[in-house]
Design a protein around this motif. Structure first.
Motif, mmCIF file in Angstrom:
data_model
loop_
_atom_site.group_PDB
_atom_site.id
_atom_site.type_symbol
_atom_site.label_atom_id
_atom_site.label_comp_id
_atom_site.label_asym_id
_atom_site.label_seq_id
_atom_site.Cartn_x
_atom_site.Cartn_y
_atom_site.Cartn_z
ATOM 1 N N UNK A 85 34.522 41.660 34.914
ATOM 2 C CA UNK A 85 34.936 43.052 35.102
ATOM 3 C C UNK A 85 36.256 43.131 35.856
ATOM 4 N N UNK A 86 36.345 42.391 36.968
ATOM 5 C CA UNK A 86 37.593 42.386 37.754
ATOM 6 C C UNK A 86 38.759 41.902 36.904
ATOM 7 N N UNK A 87 38.544 40.858 36.100
ATOM 8 C CA UNK A 87 39.607 40.335 35.240
ATOM 9 C C UNK A 87 40.104 41.412 34.286
ATOM 10 N N UNK A 88 39.179 42.119 33.639
ATOM 11 C CA UNK A 88 39.571 43.170 32.690
ATOM 12 C C UNK A 88 40.316 44.307 33.391
ATOM 13 N N UNK A 89 39.803 44.734 34.529
ATOM 14 C CA UNK A 89 40.445 45.839 35.247
ATOM 15 C C UNK A 89 41.823 45.433 35.746
ATOM 16 N N UNK A 90 41.918 44.273 36.358
ATOM 17 C CA UNK A 90 43.212 43.833 36.903
ATOM 18 C C UNK A 90 44.237 43.597 35.794
ATOM 19 N N UNK A 91 43.822 43.003 34.676
ATOM 20 C CA UNK A 91 44.755 42.713 33.589
ATOM 21 C C UNK A 91 45.229 43.984 32.884
ATOM 22 N N UNK A 92 44.409 45.034 32.921
ATOM 23 C CA UNK A 92 44.758 46.274 32.229
ATOM 24 C C UNK A 92 45.119 47.402 33.190
ATOM 25 N N UNK A 93 45.224 47.114 34.468
ATOM 26 C CA UNK A 93 45.470 48.133 35.476
ATOM 27 C C UNK A 93 46.686 49.004 35.164
#
Length: 159
Positions: free
Chosen positions: A142-150
């Motif tokens: 989840x963190x990876x997806x949010x950070x990469x698409x922030x």
């Protein structure tokens, strides 16, 4: 003039779309949070604002907005509601009278302490369907997806 036959893409079920499941999980997460914290009359966004102010007393509204990934006008409304409930207060910045600095009131600190166990229970309920061994990996993804698409967000998080 030869006719050009239009081709339509094959139908795709929404069950193949990650965005659909992310939206549904967000709805479920809010519902669970509200069930668990009902006695406190607080929303997930209000909790995020209170916790962030508690963690960084004297934060300004613009920084608060960036920290929790909301636009400044939405945060202004959240702050207005929390202030009207006596949970936080705005004070003028000593460096810039236009900037309002936020701090929790005693009532805000008490509410935050009271809601904390119920908030944790909500988070546990959200993850409960996953085997315990997979929960940390799910959170990492989840963190990876949010950070990469922030940066694609209408209100990118600055935190």
């Amino acid at each position: 003039m030869p006719s050009v036959k239009k081709t339509t893409p094959p139908p795709q079920g929404i069950d193949a779309l990650p965005g659909h499941y992310i939206r549904r999980l967000q709805q479920i997460a809010v519902a669970i949070f509200l069930q668990e914290t009902e006695a406190h009359g607080i929303t997930p966004v209000q909790y995020a604002a209170l916790q962030t102010v508690a963690n960084t007393p004297g934060v300004d509204q613009r920084t608060l907005a960036g920290s929790i990934g909301l636009d400044t006008s939405t945060v202004a409304g959240v702050v207005d509601r929390l202030e009207s409930r006596g949970l936080l207060q705005r004070g003028a910045s000593p460096n810039d009278r236009r900037v309002r600095l936020l701090t929790l009131t005693d009532a805000g600190q008490a509410l935050l302490a009271a809601v904390l166990p119920d908030m944790h229970k909500a988070q546990q309920r959200i993850l409960a369907p996953l085997p315990k061994a997979e929960r940390a990996e799910f959170m990492r993804m989840l963190r990876t997806l949010v950070e990469a698409n922030n940066e694609l967000s209408r209100a990118p998080s600055e935190g």
